[in-house]
Design an enzyme around this catalytic site. Sequence first.
Site, mmCIF file in Angstrom:
data_model
loop_
_atom_site.group_PDB
_atom_site.id
_atom_site.type_symbol
_atom_site.label_atom_id
_atom_site.label_comp_id
_atom_site.label_asym_id
_atom_site.label_seq_id
_atom_site.Cartn_x
_atom_site.Cartn_y
_atom_site.Cartn_z
ATOM 1 N N ASP A 1 5.999 1.562 -62.579
ATOM 2 C CA ASP A 1 6.223 0.293 -62.345
ATOM 3 C C ASP A 1 6.445 -0.517 -62.774
ATOM 4 O OD1 ASP A 1 5.717 -2.612 -60.377
ATOM 5 O OD2 ASP A 1 3.816 -2.112 -60.809
ATOM 6 N N HIS B 1 1.429 3.046 -55.869
ATOM 7 C CA HIS B 1 1.793 1.693 -56.480
ATOM 8 C C HIS B 1 3.378 2.403 -56.756
ATOM 9 C CE1 HIS B 1 4.095 -1.834 -55.853
ATOM 10 N NE2 HIS B 1 4.001 -2.370 -57.207
ATOM 11 N N HIS C 1 11.201 -2.268 -55.264
ATOM 12 C CA HIS C 1 10.291 -2.743 -54.550
ATOM 13 C C HIS C 1 10.530 -2.802 -52.801
ATOM 14 C CE1 HIS C 1 8.399 -3.301 -58.396
ATOM 15 N NE2 HIS C 1 7.280 -3.473 -57.498
ATOM 16 N N HIS D 1 10.189 0.803 -51.895
ATOM 17 C CA HIS D 1 8.196 1.009 -52.217
ATOM 18 C C HIS D 1 7.995 0.403 -50.721
ATOM 19 C CE1 HIS D 1 4.295 -0.270 -52.674
ATOM 20 N NE2 HIS D 1 4.188 0.444 -53.438
#
Length: 366
Positions: free
Chosen positions: A174, A274, A257, A260
């Site tokens: 992340d 995540h 992101h 994602h």
Amino acid sequence: MTSFVRSITSPKKFICGHGLLAHLNEHIQSFGDNAYVICDEFILERAKNEAGDSIATAGNKATFEKFNYECTKEEIERHRDLARKAGANIIVGIGGGKTLDTAKATAYYEKLPVVIFPTLASTDAPCTALSVIYKKDGSFDEYLFLPSNPDIVLADTGILAAAPARFFAAGIGDALATYFEARACYAANGDNLVLMKPSTTGLGIAKMCYEALLQHAVKAQRAVEQKVYTRAVEETIEATIYLSGIGAESGGLAAAHAIHNGMTAVPSLHRAQHGEKVTFGLLAQLVLENAPLDELETVIKLVKDVGLPLTLEDLGCTEFIESEWRQVAEAACAAGDTMGNMPFPVEPDDVYNAIVTANAIAKTYK
């Protein structure tokens, strides 16, 4: 919002070290003397013993309550009611992301200070002015944007290093995207996570995050795999929780992101963390940007060395279904998502092509 309104937002205090749970009172007493503590089930008894003793010895009060697994509006209301009954003047959250988000929301509605004590270093969420609210069935409900960041974030290296190593690696993944997304958002003069413009400081902190990961992440991951903490673990936790949190919130997100978010609709990836999905989103972003080969290879080497999934197959995608990934690409380009922070127009076809290419490139480095 006018183009010159730039922002830097962060917690009032970030404290990283060993044994913080047993000394909780000394870190929170300047904010309140009657704590309402929302705890994950697995750490509830330990928190009562260690943190509870610390608070009681100082002559202060604490009420400990188990978090009931999901950050819903109903759960937040339950804790608000219990905190009022306890006469609390400070809220403390000890646990994973949903527990911490519940503590943040409870404190916000009750207009009380909040102390955040993460037990996983899997994302940069502890430092942010945001709670993600879910419905009772576990599906997404809404984002609760908070007017301020937590008052204190306490990162206990002993507790974070004892968590499963996969979570620690996911936090590295992340955080790895932070600099590249902030760089893109800054170039585009896009919006950061508080809907202002990215600051030079936000970009600088995001770059510090990347440099810290290159220097310390692999050494830290090896230590965490052995359930021990070292100086490298401390440096990496500072990067994954604080530098990444501030870098993302002040610097902004971009393609990684957004991709994602699109990937969350793929059933075969539901077990992926995540940070694991963000890592693949970063590879696709670097393809979109046609990043220099040495930069791409540096990122891939770090991904491999810390043991993060590299290909879609590694993430759990045993069969590549084109229609499914076309939908991912469409979702990644949804209005209002962070793909708009890329410094050039990006169409769903571009995203699909980048995903396919990133996966093919990743396979060559297996």
